[in-house]
Design an enzyme around this catalytic site. Structure first.
Site, PDB file in Angstrom:
ATOM      1  N   LYS A  11      38.706  40.340  32.447  1.00  0.00           N
ATOM      2  CA  LYS A  11      38.955  38.883  32.350  1.00  0.00           C
ATOM      3  C   LYS A  11      39.057  38.276  33.745  1.00  0.00           C
ATOM      4  O   LYS A  11      39.379  38.958  34.719  1.00  0.00           O
ATOM      5  CB  LYS A  11      40.222  38.574  31.555  1.00  0.00           C
ATOM      6  N   ASP A 137      49.197  41.128  29.073  1.00  0.00           N
ATOM      7  CA  ASP A 137      47.785  40.724  28.941  1.00  0.00           C
ATOM      8  C   ASP A 137      47.062  41.428  27.794  1.00  0.00           C
ATOM      9  O   ASP A 137      45.920  41.068  27.476  1.00  0.00           O
ATOM     10  CB  ASP A 137      47.014  41.044  30.234  1.00  0.00           C
TER      11      ASP A 137
HETATM   12  P1  ATP Z   1      46.299  42.613  35.833  1.00  0.00           P
HETATM   13  O1  ATP Z   1      45.156  41.663  35.960  1.00  0.00           O
HETATM   14  O2  ATP Z   1      46.761  42.808  34.401  1.00  0.00           O
HETATM   15  O3  ATP Z   1      47.400  42.359  36.818  1.00  0.00           O
HETATM   16  P2  ATP Z   1      45.173  44.567  37.479  1.00  0.00           P
HETATM   17  O4  ATP Z   1      43.714  44.349  37.522  1.00  0.00           O
HETATM   18  O5  ATP Z   1      45.944  43.972  38.606  1.00  0.00           O
HETATM   19  O6  ATP Z   1      45.732  44.063  36.132  1.00  0.00           O
HETATM   20  P3  ATP Z   1      44.914  47.325  36.721  1.00  0.00           P
HETATM   21  O7  ATP Z   1      43.497  47.596  37.108  1.00  0.00           O
HETATM   22  O8  ATP Z   1      45.221  47.190  35.283  1.00  0.00           O
HETATM   23  O9  ATP Z   1      45.511  46.070  37.512  1.00  0.00           O
HETATM   24  O10 ATP Z   1      45.766  48.532  37.365  1.00  0.00           O
HETATM   25  C1  ATP Z   1      47.024  48.409  37.928  1.00  0.00           C
HETATM   26  C2  ATP Z   1      47.631  49.818  38.045  1.00  0.00           C
HETATM   27  O11 ATP Z   1      47.774  50.367  36.734  1.00  0.00           O
HETATM   28  C3  ATP Z   1      46.751  50.769  38.831  1.00  0.00           C
HETATM   29  O12 ATP Z   1      47.308  50.988  40.081  1.00  0.00           O
HETATM   30  C4  ATP Z   1      46.693  52.049  37.993  1.00  0.00           C
HETATM   31  O13 ATP Z   1      47.267  53.161  38.648  1.00  0.00           O
HETATM   32  C5  ATP Z   1      47.469  51.757  36.718  1.00  0.00           C
HETATM   33  N1  ATP Z   1      46.669  52.046  35.507  1.00  0.00           N
HETATM   34  C6  ATP Z   1      47.120  52.642  34.406  1.00  0.00           C
HETATM   35  N2  ATP Z   1      46.147  52.753  33.488  1.00  0.00           N
HETATM   36  C7  ATP Z   1      45.034  52.199  34.002  1.00  0.00           C
HETATM   37  C8  ATP Z   1      43.709  52.017  33.524  1.00  0.00           C
HETATM   38  N3  ATP Z   1      43.325  52.432  32.322  1.00  0.00           N
HETATM   39  N4  ATP Z   1      42.844  51.375  34.333  1.00  0.00           N
HETATM   40  C9  ATP Z   1      43.242  50.927  35.545  1.00  0.00           C
HETATM   41  N5  ATP Z   1      44.473  51.103  36.048  1.00  0.00           N
HETATM   42  C10 ATP Z   1      45.378  51.721  35.302  1.00  0.00           C
END
Ligand code: ATP
Length: 286
Positions: A11, A137
């Site tokens: 997203k 989310d």
């Molecule tokens: P958001 O937009 O919800 O803040 P994000 O893009 O900032 O998400 P994610 O890519 O979801 O962040 O990852 C954040 C942390 O979550 C990573 O540092 C990772 O170690 C952990 N994590 C746990 N499961 C997953 C997964 N399936 N994919 C990515 N990261 C994951």
């Protein structure tokens, strides 16, 4: 059905406002969410070996109970007393820790996939209720499309879709902690708030430039000071023909909306070269 392959969509936030910081520390938000055709692939299969076994193409990603896919699987296994095991092959393409809900969308797909392969009979609404226990989310990632997200992110209203366009997504190599961004945001002192109501109205009219002109993310008040590259990439996108460009979520990913595919591809190439970035994609809303 013993196995299922799913695309877990990323997203972007077309708009992100923080209304206030509540007494309990949570932030009340008003965000316009949009799924895009950038996705992780999950192959989920029943297994005779008990437990949840995750493999991923990214060796730095946890594949244990810290992975949101694991949390989603465990939640349904415990609730429904599932004794079979599940194997998951998680092919990550969505940039990690980027503000694109990568982990949340994987968790959403795991809930959806487990519901199908174990025939649990849960409705979309029931999956969303379980999703919120994993992350704010996750319900949106189950709902997908274009939505207004309010409350602490769990109050969702579907809105009119983003008109056809091309989205350039660029993930700088810096890491930004979501927790740090919210801790440094002076939510109750923000002088200016994005016109989220106007954006929802522009979506209804199918007015892409009306949407673009209202794209704003208040979390940039924290991140662009600390990481000037975010602002620089935004400017490069705008100079390269974007209708507008902002940071997604708590960053550091920046995206721009373009009306023409060729212009978007040229802008993406320019950003790859100028900033030495590998995670730059041209995609579309969906
Ligand atoms: P958001 O937009 O919800 O803040 P994000 O893009 O900032 O998400 P994610 O890519 O979801 O962040 O990852 C954040 C942390 O979550 C990573 O540092 C990772 O170690 C952990 N994590 C746990 N499961 C997953 C997964 N399936 N994919 C990515 N990261 C994951």
């Amino acid at each position: 059905m013993d196995e299922i392959t799913l695309k877990a969509l990323a997203k972007i936030n077309l708009g992100l406002d923080v209304i206030r910081r509540r007494e309990d520390g949570y932030h009340e938000v008003s965000m316009v969410m949009q799924t895009i055709h950038l996705y992780d692939r999950l192959e989920i299969a029943k297994s005779h070996e008990p437990g949840i076994h995750i493999r991923s193409n990214l060796n730095f990603l946890p594949v244990n109970e810290n992975n949101l896919v694991y949390k989603a699987g465990k939640l349904l296994m415990d609730e429904f007393g599932i004794t079979d095991g599940v194997d998951v092959n998680l092919e990550k393409r969505i940039p990690v820790a980027a503000g694109m809900a990568g982990g949340s969308t994987d968790a959403a797909s795991m809930l959806y996939g487990m519901n199908r392969i174990f025939d649990l009979g849960l409705s979309r609404r029931q999956l969303m209720e379980r999703g919120v226990q994993i992350g704010a989310d996750v319900p949106y990632c189950i709902m997908a499309k274009t939505a207004l997200s309010e409350g602490i992110g769990e109050v969702l209203t579907e809105v009119a879709p983003l008109p056809d366009c091309f989205v350039v997504v660029a993930k700088p190599t810096i890491s930004v902690s979501t927790k740090m961004v919210y801790e440094n945001l002076h939510a109750n002192e923000l002088q200016h708030h994005p016109d989220v109501v106007g954006m929802v109205d522009a979506l209804k009219q199918g007015d892409l430039s009306g949407v673009a002109s209202r794209m704003e993310n208040v979390l940039e008040t924290v991140t662009t000071k600390l990481y000037p590259q975010i602002e620089e990439i935004k400017q490069t996108m705008k100079e390269s023909g974007a209708e507008n460009a902002i940071m997604s979520g708590s960053g550091p990913t920046v995206f721009g909306l373009y009306t023409e595919k060729a212009t978007a591809e040229q802008a993406a190439e320019k950003i790859r070269q100028q900033y030495g970035l590998s995670e730059v994609y041209v995609t579309q809303p969906c």
